[in-house]
Write an enzyme that holds these catalytic residues in place. Structure first.
Site: not given
Length: 322
Positions: A144-146, A148
């Site tokens: 997951l993106d930082r 998100t």
């Protein structure tokens, strides 16, 4: 140095296994050991791509001083577990990842990450030791993106992690849903079919229907609510899993995700930063489910689902635009 492969250590390439055991050994040195027949399986020369089997007898010919040099004791620094555990058993741990934290170190940066938190947690419980003989490290099965937040799955042993990797790669036995806020009134439902290509220099992703290097990408969505202020709350389902897929896809159909500083509407982003201190995309991994056709070591999780609620900040934003 001799040892026997257990059931939990089987079904992996032998070079990766040796690398985990000899953490500080250069990869070139490990390859040299294979070339010089210093690694044997069941008394025979081991090929570098050999897949380990349960009860395989492994022998490594390595001087004691080099063995000690390459197997330095790892000291794990305790890190506070800044996450909520949604589910845990002997094979997996499902955490509710907070916004603003990396899943694991990015490009060698020594950051506090969710993986380090999980490792510290498991070490404290006595379920994992950084100096165990197998060298296995519990790891996330996806990213997951930082910025998100939401549902994140970890494998606690090799068979479980391998199956999670397979499930996330094939995608026909799991279901993932995201909740996002986009600009404008989006259709009630739809499917975005647009191939994606990542620029190796800028690291940005774009829709490219001509390049043979572009990867197919499918996103299914439905509108949960439209706000008269000009925004739509959307539930999106990933049918493929490409880098920045949701962010690029919704920007492509002219409904960029609010707060997205790479692909979004910068005027909208500025407004939300000012009103709600939102400095990243409004994107939340809210739902994950193991479908009924799951088999293998995780078959007991058929039909099991996990939910991550929107953060307090996200809920306040929705109240603010109502």
């Amino acid at each position: 140095m001799e040892f026997t492969i257990s059931k939990l250590e089987a079904n992996q390439r032998i070079d990766k296994y040796i690398k985990r055991m000899l953490k500080d050994a250069p990869i070139s040195f490990i390859y040299k050991m294979f070339r010089q027949k210093d690694i044997k399986v069941n008394g025979k020369k081991a090929n570098i791509d050999y897949i380990l089997k349960e009860n395989d007898e492994i022998k490594i010919y390595l001087k004691d001083d080099l063995l000690q040099q390459f197997k330095k004791e790892q000291i794990l620094k305790p890190i506070k577990a800044n996450f909520t555990i949604l589910y845990e058993d002997e094979n997996i741990i499902v955490v509710d990842k907070p916004k603003g934290v990396l899943v694991h170190d990015d490009e060698g940066h020594n950051s506090i990450t969710i993986q380090k938190m999980v490792l510290s947690y498991l070490n404290k419980k006595g379920e994992w030791n950084p100096n165990n003989e197998t060298g296995f490290i519990p790891s996330p099965a996806h990213r997951l993106d930082r910025n998100t937040a939401g549902v994140l799955l970890f494998g606690k042993n090799l068979p479980a992690l391998q199956q999670l990797f397979e499930l996330f790669r094939e995608k026909d036995k799991i279901e993932k849903k995201y909740t996002l806020l986009v600009r404008g009134m989006i259709n009630k439902s739809g499917v975005i079919d647009a191939p994606l290509l990542k620029d190796s220099e800028t690291k940005l992703v774009k829709v490219d229907k001509k390049s043979k290097f572009a990867k197919n990408a499918l996103t299914e969505y439905k509108r949960l609510k439209y706000y008269d202020s000009g925004y739509s709350l959307v539930e999106a389902k990933l049918l493929t899993g490409r880098t920045h897929q949701l962010r690029v896809h919704f920007a492509y159909i002219s409904h960029p995700i609010v707060g997205d500083n790479k692909y979004g509407d910068f005027k909208v982003n500025k407004e939300f930063a000012s009103l709600y201190s939102l400095n990243s995309q409004f994107l939340h991994a809210t739902y994950f489910k193991f479908l009924e056709n799951v088999d293998g070591v995780l078959s007991y999780l058929k039909g099991k689902s996990f939910v991550s609620k929107l953060t307090e900040k996200e809920m306040k934003i929705l109240e603010g635009i109502s």
